[in-house]
Design a protein around this motif. Structure first.
Motif: not given
Length: 148
Positions: A14, A106-107, A120, A122-123, A135, A137
């Motif tokens: 990612a 995103t992960h 996460s 990122t969040e 972001t 994915p």
């Protein structure tokens, strides 16, 4: 539009995909690029234990991979190894390196790492960053075709 792009990496697929997108943005806008890897100190027992040394080696490898990809694209990148809580260090790096865009996957980690982290990285960066966060994915279809 962008003068400095921050590229957090953990060496995962990612983050590698996000780094590639971030380097393309940096090239397009002739922006400075800053790669950052954060050694997560929340799970370290001592300052210089084997876990820290291993994490730092992982970080150096991840940052070297960013440097290699940047060289392929003709983009200069500064590499930064930091210690602390990843989302906090990434948000702090925005100010430290004058970034006006953060590009993240995103992960990243999975398995036990993912269960241990509440939410996460990122969040948390999206919620706390004072600048735009792009972001990226992971494209699971493309990932499968790479392994075939």
């Amino acid at each position: 539009m962008y003068a400095s792009v921050l590229l957090p990496t953990d060496g995962s697929e990612a983050s590698n995909e996000a780094v590639a997108v971030g380097l393309d943005v940096a090239a397009r806008f002739d922006a400075a690029a800053h790669a950052v890897y954060v050694v997560d100190e929340r799970f370290v027992a001592a300052e210089y234990d084997a876990a820290v040394e291993g994490a730092e080696r992982d970080g150096e490898r991840a940052l070297d991979a960013v440097g290699d990809l940047a060289a392929e694209r003709g983009v200069a990148v500064e590499k930064h190894l930091r210690r602390g809580v990843p989302h906090r260090e990434i948000v702090d790096a925005v100010a430290d390196y004058g970034a006006d865009l953060v590009v993240m996957g995103t992960h990243g980690r999975s398995g036990l790492d993912r269960l241990v982290h509440l939410g996460s990285t990122t969040e948390r960066v999206v919620r706390a960053a004072p600048v735009q966060v792009l972001t990226v994915p992971v494209d699971s279809t493309r990932d499968r075709s790479r392994s075939e």
